[in-house]
Design a protein around this motif. Sequence first.
Motif, PDB file in Angstrom:
ATOM      1  N   ARG A   1       0.802  -1.214   0.000  1.00 16.07           N
ATOM      2  CA  ARG A   1       0.000   0.000   0.000  1.00 16.07           C
ATOM      3  C   ARG A   1       0.841   1.273   0.000  1.00 16.07           C
ATOM      4  O   ARG A   1       0.341   2.346   0.214  1.00 16.07           O
ATOM      5  CB  ARG A   1      -0.899   0.019   1.251  1.00 16.07           C
TER       6      ARG A   1
ATOM      7  N   LYS B   1      -7.943  -0.668  10.046  1.00 13.52           N
ATOM      8  CA  LYS B   1      -7.215   0.387  10.776  1.00 13.52           C
ATOM      9  C   LYS B   1      -8.198   1.371  11.388  1.00 13.52           C
ATOM     10  O   LYS B   1      -9.367   1.409  11.015  1.00 13.52           O
ATOM     11  CB  LYS B   1      -6.323   1.150   9.819  1.00 13.52           C
TER      12      LYS B   1
ATOM     13  N   ILE C   1      -8.146  -4.740   2.508  1.00 12.59           N
ATOM     14  CA  ILE C   1      -7.732  -4.024   1.298  1.00 12.59           C
ATOM     15  C   ILE C   1      -8.209  -2.568   1.358  1.00 12.59           C
ATOM     16  O   ILE C   1      -7.499  -1.645   0.986  1.00 12.59           O
ATOM     17  CB  ILE C   1      -8.280  -4.713   0.030  1.00 12.59           C
ATOM     18  N   LEU C   2      -9.420  -2.375   1.880  1.00 10.10           N
ATOM     19  CA  LEU C   2      -9.988  -1.025   1.977  1.00 10.10           C
ATOM     20  C   LEU C   2      -9.427  -0.236   3.165  1.00 10.10           C
ATOM     21  O   LEU C   2      -9.771   0.927   3.353  1.00 10.10           O
ATOM     22  CB  LEU C   2     -11.518  -1.100   2.082  1.00 10.10           C
ATOM     23  N   GLY C   3      -8.571  -0.899   3.950  1.00 12.77           N
ATOM     24  CA  GLY C   3      -7.982  -0.190   5.081  1.00 12.77           C
ATOM     25  C   GLY C   3      -8.916  -0.073   6.266  1.00 12.77           C
ATOM     26  O   GLY C   3      -8.711   0.743   7.164  1.00 12.77           O
ATOM     27  N   LEU C   4      -9.975  -0.892   6.294  1.00  8.08           N
ATOM     28  CA  LEU C   4     -10.963  -0.772   7.365  1.00  8.08           C
ATOM     29  C   LEU C   4     -10.546  -1.522   8.625  1.00  8.08           C
ATOM     30  O   LEU C   4     -11.236  -1.465   9.641  1.00  8.08           O
ATOM     31  CB  LEU C   4     -12.332  -1.274   6.887  1.00  8.08           C
TER      32      LEU C   4
ATOM     33  N   ARG D   1     -16.762   1.092  11.169  1.00  8.36           N
ATOM     34  CA  ARG D   1     -15.733   0.855  10.146  1.00  8.36           C
ATOM     35  C   ARG D   1     -14.378   1.413  10.548  1.00  8.36           C
ATOM     36  O   ARG D   1     -13.467   1.472   9.733  1.00  8.36           O
ATOM     37  CB  ARG D   1     -16.157   1.487   8.818  1.00  8.36           C
TER      38      ARG D   1
ATOM     39  N   PHE E   1     -13.800   4.615  11.623  1.00  8.13           N
ATOM     40  CA  PHE E   1     -13.655   6.065  11.463  1.00  8.13           C
ATOM     41  C   PHE E   1     -14.173   6.747  12.722  1.00  8.13           C
ATOM     42  O   PHE E   1     -15.386   6.878  12.909  1.00  8.13           O
ATOM     43  CB  PHE E   1     -14.428   6.562  10.236  1.00  8.13           C
TER      44      PHE E   1
ATOM     45  N   HIS F   1      -9.119   5.326  11.969  1.00 11.40           N
ATOM     46  CA  HIS F   1      -8.867   6.684  11.488  1.00 11.40           C
ATOM     47  C   HIS F   1      -9.526   7.695  12.424  1.00 11.40           C
ATOM     48  O   HIS F   1     -10.573   7.419  12.993  1.00 11.40           O
ATOM     49  CB  HIS F   1      -9.407   6.861  10.071  1.00 11.40           C
TER      50      HIS F   1
END
Lengths: 264, 264
Positions: free
Chosen positions: A39, A136, A131-134, A161, A163, A138
């Motif tokens: 990534r 992690k 893959i979508l970074g979900l 998700r 966020f 944020h």
Amino acid sequence: MFLTNNYNVTKCKEKQATPKAAFVFLHLVNEKTFYVVERRVAKLRVFEFIGGTILEAKEISQAVISRLPRYFRYLGELKDDGVERISSQELSTLMKVTASQIRQDFNNFGGFGQQGYGYNVEYLYSEISKILGLDKTHHLIIIGAGNLGQALANYMNFERRGFLFEGIFDQNPALYGKKIRDIEVQPMENLECFVKENSIDIAVLTIPKTGAVNVAEKLVHYGIKAIWNFAHVDLNVPDDIQVENVHLSDSLMKLSYNLNSNLK
Amino acid sequence: MFLTNNYNVTKCKEKQATPKAAFVFLHLVNEKTFYVVERRVAKLRVFEFIGGTILEAKEISQAVISRLPRYFRYLGELKDDGVERISSQELSTLMKVTASQIRQDFNNFGGFGQQGYGYNVEYLYSEISKILGLDKTHHLIIIGAGNLGQALANYMNFERRGFLFEGIFDQNPALYGKKIRDIEVQPMENLECFVKENSIDIAVLTIPKTGAVNVAEKLVHYGIKAIWNFAHVDLNVPDDIQVENVHLSDSLMKLSYNLNSNLK
């Protein structure tokens, strides 16, 4: 003007930069083949290692990427419904896309499934999520505490998700201190310190277009890495800052065009 | 359940269908060439007539159409700033797309301009407005009077483009009678008669996904022609009903993907 132009006055604590991450996760396709999803670059690339040698490195197109959230949504619903396995044909019927399209999309990531057995829903959901970074977390702030800003702040699904809604800012003193999901609306003057002290990486812009370009430039200066832009204007930010525009008027005009072109 | 399933009970007055319109406007390119933009079919087609004979009929791609609102937005700003003429090169610099792309896009509609003179801003704005159907009036209702529904109702800019906000509906009795821009929130039971009596053609769905598919089917039955869908679900409506989805979660996930793929 939302903020002063004095970029150099910083009274807040500076944070250490987080370690740089290049390779984020590994796919084990079978005992001989691994896919590494890198990534570090703007486009997703998949490397196939066999016996320590890179056999293939391909880039995933933005078209494939833009279809992933929809797969993710359908798989989440299947998972919630207790479905364990699904064939590309069944998924095709459900999503109204061809089975061939689904197989091609998933083949970009090593296929995710075994021939004849269909896809494991839980596994596929989890892989697309990564893959979508979900996988992690944020840290997100909202600039503009009007109806739209409040609507987004109240949209609990984003938290699920990863966020996290950390703060909301407005230039209207009448809104200062008003609580939205237990978070008080703050004056724009607090923005710089708040972004730096709370490692905020995503800003949501729900302010009128007149102030948006200026505020976006400042957000970038304070360290924001991504902007979800609802202001009806194109922002002027460096290439390494990610911007996703939601231009509602443009969307309504497209609807209008299609409505009028379909007159019978 | 939002509504009863009894589709046949209609107590409201039936309206006459409006006359069918096929050819909507004519472009005069020069004294010999006319372009006729036909909106009867889903895709825009341009016919060139010379001496009464059709020389060319081409379809405009959805990719071109999806770029038109952005041209329209920039031209509107130029017009507001008093700019009368602009070259494709100047527009290219402003919009950060190539001049060749701009010329190609505009050539689909006969070019809109004269070589060496640049484009007449007012004329170009007005022509794109017609192509997008913004010279017409649309009657719009909002289903769901939560924060997002209220935010959209309050977004005055839509009225400027001919999208008239006529009514707002919710299933929560606590909201009935609440005024949003002088329009009272109505119960869902009023929906059918209201749509029919007021010639509503566009419905905006800002309700949770659980009720959205069902409500959309009913709206179509009542005569709605287009749905601007903010519910996080794909609707199941006939092909001649236009749907424009604004899946906010999908948009945020794309931002997340690009943010993570750009990690340094």
